[in-house]
Design an enzyme around this catalytic site. Structure first.
Site, PDB file in Angstrom:
ATOM      1  N   HIS A   8     -42.409  27.437  27.716  1.00 24.65           N
ATOM      2  CA  HIS A   8     -42.850  26.262  28.457  1.00 24.65           C
ATOM      3  C   HIS A   8     -43.976  25.577  27.690  1.00 24.65           C
ATOM      4  O   HIS A   8     -44.583  26.152  26.775  1.00 24.65           O
ATOM      5  CB  HIS A   8     -43.298  26.665  29.859  1.00 24.65           C
ATOM      6  CG  HIS A   8     -42.158  27.100  30.738  1.00 24.65           C
ATOM      7  ND1 HIS A   8     -42.311  27.355  32.084  1.00 24.65           N
ATOM      8  CD2 HIS A   8     -40.839  27.300  30.462  1.00 24.65           C
ATOM      9  CE1 HIS A   8     -41.143  27.711  32.594  1.00 24.65           C
ATOM     10  NE2 HIS A   8     -40.244  27.688  31.627  1.00 24.65           N
ATOM     11  N   GLU A  34     -47.097  24.689  28.289  1.00 23.61           N
ATOM     12  CA  GLU A  34     -48.446  25.247  28.216  1.00 23.61           C
ATOM     13  C   GLU A  34     -48.520  26.479  27.319  1.00 23.61           C
ATOM     14  O   GLU A  34     -49.546  26.735  26.684  1.00 23.61           O
ATOM     15  CB  GLU A  34     -48.987  25.566  29.620  1.00 23.61           C
ATOM     16  CG  GLU A  34     -48.127  26.499  30.443  1.00 23.61           C
ATOM     17  CD  GLU A  34     -47.075  25.783  31.268  1.00 23.61           C
ATOM     18  OE1 GLU A  34     -47.000  26.054  32.476  1.00 23.61           O
ATOM     19  OE2 GLU A  34     -46.316  24.969  30.699  1.00 23.61           O
TER      20      GLU A  34
END
Length: 376
Positions: A57, A59
């Protein structure tokens, strides 16, 4: 929900996260588009965006780039970090472990498995969390994911190519070509933003379209109540049979159902006897197959039915600067049967752009469905 904007720099950093997220357009389904930016001492120390389902993902990519510099830094992200185990571990744990001290989130994750849980967990861990920065833009940006998650169906975009007087073909059915070559090229490229493309059986019979994307392999869906479609239709070319879905009814011939199934084509049949394929049922079936957005390319009756069921989320209308001037020519939308002008459907948040100079206009907008009390 609290919005805490220290200065214009926070908004700037969130816009950067949104721009990064956009790089994943058309490749992340059924996941959302997400971008992340990590700032420390007024400098960008890590960025990332979600590239594909099953991959890291946004982040996590940004945290890996930042390394030890993530400790004490600020994270900007357009969607709340996930709280649940999916294809990857919960991102919120890694945000906490990295030592991030402050997080700006544009919008909460509508997925009930997360929906505010990560925000509460980060705050409990001592992280300052601000929610709502550019929220309106973030909601529209991930409108496909929001609809798919909250309504248990794909986001539906209806596409129409018509004359100025709303006709898609002459009275004989001849329609090539209403719009310009530039418009058709743009429309083909636009298809790559979708998981699937859908048409009615009459459109296959009259136009015999290939339903191919520009570069992307699309799932092809045909609504055909009596399964009259030919197994030699052009749409079966340049694709695997497993990428084709025929939605029909119990009135379709068993022999033909089995013939398509034996070829590897998916044949979907509603559990109840009905003359037509019920669109709410079909769209839920598509969602079960992780189809998050569908381009509905016709015909006029199919788009009319979808609008009547309030299932169209967005419209793309290609308007050629031409008139047919014949009330017996084929109209772009059929079946709404609205008697009073005040009850008409209309579009809002309209955006115009051009396929090329001095040629077709492309109108983009969102249908507004009036409730009964609003009509009164």
């Amino acid at each position: 929900m609290r919005i805490d904007i220290q200065s214009g720099k926070d908004e700037h950093n969130m816009w950067q996260a949104l721009r990064l997220a956009y790089l994943g357009k058309g490749t992340t389904a059924p996941n959302p588009m997400v971008g992340a930016v990590i700032i420390k001492n007024k400098k960008v120390v890590g960025t990332g965006y979600h590239r594909r389902c099953g991959g890291d993902h946004a982040e996590i990519i940004a945290l890996k780039k930042a390394g030890d510099l993530a400790r004490g830094a600020t994270l900007y992200i357009n969607l709340e970090p996930c709280h649940h185990v999916g294809h990857t571990p919960p991102c919120v744990d890694q945000v906490i472990q990295a030592g991030i001290k402050e997080v700006f989130i544009a919008m909460k994750d509508p997925n009930p498995l997360t929906n505010g849980k990560s925000i509460r967990r980060m705050r409990k861990a001592g992280i300052a969390v601000h929610v709502g920065l550019l929220q309106k833009q973030a909601l529209k940006f991930n409108e496909i994911f929001v609809t798919y998650t909250t309504k248990n169906r794909p986001f539906i975009t209806a596409k129409i190519a018509q004359t100025l007087d709303g006709k898609i073909a002459g009275r004989t059915g001849q329609s090539k070509w209403i719009t310009s070559e530039m418009s058709r090229r743009f429309a083909r490229q636009y298809r790559d933003s979708f998981d699937a493309i859908m048409v009615g059986g009459n459109t296959v019979k009259s136009d015999n379209p290939g339903l191919n994307g520009n570069k992307k392999k699309l799932i092809k869906i045909v609504l055909d109540s009596h399964l009259a479609i030919s197994n030699r239709a052009k749409l079966f070319e340049q694709t695997e049979p497993s990428n084709c879905i025929l939605a029909t009814t119990q009135f379709a011939p068993e022999k033909k159902k089995k013939m398509f199934q034996n070829k590897g084509v998916h044949v979907l049949i509603p559990p109840t006897r009905t003359r037509y394929v019920p669109l709410p049922w079909l769209f839920q079936e598509l969602a079960k197959r992780e189809i998050t957005n569908v381009l509905l390319e016709g015909g006029a009756h199919v788009i009319g039915s979808a609008l009547k069921e309030r299932l169209v989320d967005k419209m793309m209308i290609y308007i050629a600067p031409k008139f047919l001037g014949d009330q017996n020519a084929l109209s772009s939308i059929v079946g709404l049967n609205i008697e009073n002008v005040q009850d008409a459907f209309y579009l809002e948040d309209i955006f115009f752009h051009y396929a090329s100079r001095d040629e077709d206009i492309i109108l983009e907008g969102y249908p507004r469905y009036l409730d009964d009390d609003e009509k009164k």
